[in-house]
Design an enzyme around this catalytic site. Structure first.
Site, short mmCIF file in Angstrom:
data_model
loop_
_atom_site.label_atom_id
_atom_site.label_comp_id
_atom_site.label_asym_id
_atom_site.label_seq_id
_atom_site.Cartn_x
_atom_site.Cartn_y
_atom_site.Cartn_z
N TYR A 1 -9.05 -39.93 67.66
CA TYR A 1 -8.02 -39.17 67.11
C TYR A 1 -7.95 -37.90 67.81
O TYR A 1 -8.65 -37.15 68.33
CB TYR A 1 -8.36 -38.76 65.62
CG TYR A 1 -8.40 -39.73 64.72
CD1 TYR A 1 -7.07 -40.10 63.92
CD2 TYR A 1 -9.46 -40.73 64.43
CE1 TYR A 1 -7.22 -41.16 63.14
CE2 TYR A 1 -9.37 -41.70 63.54
CZ TYR A 1 -8.31 -41.89 62.69
OH TYR A 1 -8.12 -42.94 62.03
N PRO B 1 -0.44 -43.44 58.16
CA PRO B 1 -1.73 -44.08 58.67
C PRO B 1 -2.76 -43.38 59.08
O PRO B 1 -3.67 -44.13 59.65
CB PRO B 1 -1.02 -45.29 59.69
CG PRO B 1 0.37 -44.56 60.22
CD PRO B 1 0.72 -43.77 59.11
N LYS C 1 -5.73 -45.62 55.40
CA LYS C 1 -6.10 -45.93 54.04
C LYS C 1 -5.01 -46.85 53.37
O LYS C 1 -5.19 -47.48 52.31
CB LYS C 1 -5.76 -44.46 53.05
CG LYS C 1 -6.88 -43.75 53.47
CD LYS C 1 -8.14 -43.90 52.63
CE LYS C 1 -9.40 -43.35 53.33
NZ LYS C 1 -10.31 -44.34 54.01
N HIS D 1 -17.99 -49.90 63.13
CA HIS D 1 -17.93 -48.48 63.55
C HIS D 1 -18.86 -47.50 62.64
O HIS D 1 -18.41 -47.46 61.45
CB HIS D 1 -16.60 -48.06 63.89
CG HIS D 1 -16.00 -48.48 64.91
ND1 HIS D 1 -14.86 -48.17 65.56
CD2 HIS D 1 -16.05 -49.61 65.62
CE1 HIS D 1 -14.22 -48.77 66.14
NE2 HIS D 1 -15.25 -49.76 66.61
N TYR E 1 -13.11 -40.93 54.76
CA TYR E 1 -12.78 -41.83 55.73
C TYR E 1 -13.41 -43.45 55.39
O TYR E 1 -12.68 -44.30 55.55
CB TYR E 1 -13.02 -41.34 57.13
CG TYR E 1 -12.32 -42.20 58.47
CD1 TYR E 1 -11.03 -41.62 58.67
CD2 TYR E 1 -12.80 -43.50 58.63
CE1 TYR E 1 -10.29 -42.50 59.73
CE2 TYR E 1 -12.07 -44.04 59.68
CZ TYR E 1 -11.03 -43.61 60.19
OH TYR E 1 -10.30 -44.27 61.27
C1 LIG Z 1 4.43 -50.66 60.57
C2 LIG Z 1 3.21 -50.34 59.76
C3 LIG Z 1 1.90 -49.96 60.39
C4 LIG Z 1 0.85 -49.83 59.59
N1 LIG Z 1 -0.17 -49.72 60.10
C5 LIG Z 1 -1.40 -49.25 59.48
C6 LIG Z 1 -2.62 -48.86 59.80
O1 LIG Z 1 -2.75 -48.58 61.02
N2 LIG Z 1 -3.74 -48.74 58.90
C7 LIG Z 1 -3.35 -48.80 57.45
O2 LIG Z 1 -4.45 -48.51 56.83
N3 LIG Z 1 -2.53 -49.20 57.01
C8 LIG Z 1 -1.12 -49.40 58.08
N4 LIG Z 1 -0.33 -49.74 57.23
C9 LIG Z 1 -0.11 -50.00 56.03
C10 LIG Z 1 -0.53 -51.42 55.59
O3 LIG Z 1 -0.26 -52.44 56.40
C11 LIG Z 1 -0.18 -51.53 54.21
O4 LIG Z 1 -0.68 -50.65 53.28
C12 LIG Z 1 -0.69 -53.07 53.52
O5 LIG Z 1 0.51 -54.15 54.21
C13 LIG Z 1 -0.26 -53.25 52.12
O6 LIG Z 1 -0.27 -54.28 51.79
P1 LIG Z 1 0.74 -55.04 50.48
O7 LIG Z 1 0.36 -56.59 50.35
O8 LIG Z 1 0.66 -54.15 49.63
O9 LIG Z 1 2.20 -54.90 51.06
P2 LIG Z 1 2.79 -55.63 52.32
O10 LIG Z 1 2.01 -56.05 53.52
O11 LIG Z 1 4.11 -54.89 52.73
O12 LIG Z 1 3.24 -57.16 51.57
C14 LIG Z 1 4.30 -57.47 50.87
C15 LIG Z 1 4.68 -58.67 51.02
O13 LIG Z 1 5.97 -58.90 50.07
C16 LIG Z 1 6.92 -59.51 50.40
N5 LIG Z 1 8.14 -59.17 50.00
C17 LIG Z 1 9.01 -58.12 50.15
N6 LIG Z 1 9.87 -57.97 49.20
C18 LIG Z 1 10.06 -59.31 48.56
C19 LIG Z 1 10.79 -59.97 47.71
N7 LIG Z 1 11.79 -59.51 47.11
N8 LIG Z 1 10.37 -61.19 47.05
C20 LIG Z 1 9.40 -61.84 47.60
N9 LIG Z 1 8.52 -61.23 48.60
C21 LIG Z 1 8.80 -60.05 48.97
C22 LIG Z 1 6.87 -58.93 52.12
O14 LIG Z 1 7.44 -59.94 52.85
C23 LIG Z 1 5.15 -59.00 52.19
O15 LIG Z 1 5.06 -60.15 52.96
C24 LIG Z 1 1.00 -49.97 58.25
C25 LIG Z 1 2.13 -50.55 57.59
C26 LIG Z 1 3.34 -50.49 58.42
C27 LIG Z 1 4.53 -51.00 57.99
#
Ligand SMILES: Cc1cc2nc3c(=O)[nH]c(=O)nc-3n(C[C@H](O)[C@H](O)[C@H](O)COP(=O)(O)OP(=O)(O)OC[C@H]3O[C@@H](n4cnc5c(N)ncnc54)[C@H](O)[C@@H]3O)c2cc1C
Length: 389
Positions: A200, A292, A296, A72, A384
């Site tokens: 948006y 969201p 970011k 995009h 962005y």
């Molecule tokens: C509903 C939702 C919608 C979103 N939409 C957007 C969006 O549109 N745009 C955007 O940029 N961001 C969005 N985000 C944010 C983005 O998805 C996250 O920033 C991203 O997933 C971060 O990745 P991460 O690996 O740090 O954490 P996570 O994806 O949360 O991964 C963490 C992992 O650790 C595991 N875990 C948790 N606790 C434990 C434990 N005690 N022991 C072992 N494993 C564990 C979990 O099961 C998971 O698999 C959204 C988040 C959510 C919740």
């Protein structure tokens, strides 16, 4: 069991860190408390900055992204019944790529399996221990057995509700938080997107976002009250409300269809400081959350992983702890800029429950300024598409 880096969490942060370290000859074990299918079933982010695309290339997992991702060059802002385009490419020379978080996770999982690196799914009661001492280790239970992994470092990549941040003594960590008085009701549908780029929408009835995952799969969001229940939102009710918030042209073009996912997500800004505790590091949602609106969350997880993987490679290759010592400050400097941008986008585009006519006029004046001033548009575009690492 022994490994060099024990990673808690197999979300995008943990898997990307594991892959970047593996390619540099550093051994990791990932502990995930859910099943691989559960992790893959979570519908989340979809807008990827060029910096993250570069990291995925470095990790050797960008082939499908380049084939299927949608590049995009800009985005649209809609308010007062009209749409205005912000041209990222013209303003900054950069673009963003639309490619679902689930697809990135799948690509990383497959690459990890292919290289034989170990991920332990459905690990129960995972606990990082002695990370402030000389012998960090992680304990977990699997099939009724207690197991310990000795390691040099622990990476807490376990998201906002994970155990890593919670294991840090309260006196060693400071949390900064803002919870917004509304949520996003999201729908995923097997329908062509209403527009080629994201729209948006700032509307009297509340914010809306027209997004997508592919040319045949759309993602739409509506600002909703936190008191709403997803069961009360039939597909028909969702589409009717979305149509009320669209401009005439988009309303006519909108293709509706059955939802394949529907959920309500609360909006929150959160930062934990610092991001290093002795031999344990936090990365991604474990350390920070953004609403969201600015797309970011996932990109910040990637920038943390960029700094952390670089620091660990420097430690093992050059026997230097400089990168490790600077990890928290480097990551937090970028985190706070993204927090500011996400907060700004959120307050600019949403209807605050207590907002007055004066507040609404100010929002429109700021949007008007944004679409008519090249300097203001440039500031938005620069943030962005992603500030440099
Ligand atoms: C509903 C939702 C919608 C979103 N939409 C957007 C969006 O549109 N745009 C955007 O940029 N961001 C969005 N985000 C944010 C983005 O998805 C996250 O920033 C991203 O997933 C971060 O990745 P991460 O690996 O740090 O954490 P996570 O994806 O949360 O991964 C963490 C992992 O650790 C595991 N875990 C948790 N606790 C434990 C434990 N005690 N022991 C072992 N494993 C564990 C979990 O099961 C998971 O698999 C959204 C988040 C959510 C919740």
């Amino acid at each position: 069991m022994r490994t060099q880096v024990a990673i808690i969490g197999a979300g995008p942060s943990g898997l990307l860190l594991g892959q970047l370290l593996h390619r540099q000859g550093i051994e990791t074990v990932i502990l995930e408390n859910r099943s691989a299918d559960y992790v893959l079933g979570r519908i989340r982010a979809g807008v990827i900055e060029q910096g993250m695309v570069g990291l995925l290339e470095q990790a050797g997992v960008a082939e499908r992204l380049h084939k299927e991702g949608l590049v995009h060059d800009g985005t649209e802002l809609a308010f007062a019944g009209a749409r205005h385009r912000i041209d990222f490419k013209k303003l900054t020379g950069k673009t963003v790529t639309v490619y679902g978080q689930t697809e990135i996770t799948r690509d990383l999982m497959e690459a990890r399996t292919a290289c034989g690196a170990q991920t332990i799914y459905e690990a129960e009661d995972v606990m990082p221990l002695d990370f402030d001492g000389a012998k960090p280790h992680v304990r977990y239970r699997k099939d009724g057995k207690d197991i310990e992994i000795e390691c040099d470092f622990i990476a807490g990549c376990d998201g906002f509700h994970g155990v890593s941040r919670q294991s840090v003594p309260a006196t060693s960590i400071e949390n900064f938080e803002r919870v917004y008085p509304f949520g996003w009701l999201g729908i995923l549908s097997e329908t062509p997107p209403v527009s080629e780029e994201l729209i948006y929408i700032n509307h009297e009835r509340g914010f809306a976002l027209c997004s997508m995952r592919s040319p045949t799969r759309s993602r739409y969001y509506l600002q909703c009250s936190l008191a709403e229940h997803v069961e009360d939102w039939t597909d028909a009710r969702f589409w009717d409300e979305l149509k009320l918030r669209l401009d005439d042209q988009a309303r006519e073009r909108l293709v509706t269809g059955p939802s394949i996912e529907k959920s309500i997500a609360p909006l929150r800004s959160f930062v934990a400081e610092p991001m290093r505790f002795g031999r344990m590091f936090l990365a991604g949602d474990a350390a920070h959350i953004v609403p969201p609106t600015g797309a970011k969350g996932l990109n910040l997880a990637a920038s943390d992983v960029h700094y952390l993987s670089g620091a660990l490679v420097e430690f093992y290759r050059e026997k230097s702890s400089a990168g490790i010592d600077h990890y928290s400050a480097r990551a937090l400097s970028r985190v706070w800029k993204a927090e500011r941008f996400s907060w700004w986008m959120t307050t600019l585009l949403h209807r605050m429950p207590e907002s007055s006519g004066f507040d609404r006029r100010l929002q429109h004046a700021e949007l008007d300024y944004l679409v008519s001033s090249p300097a203001a548009a440039m500031a938005m575009a620069e943030n962005y598409v992603g500030l440099p690492y």
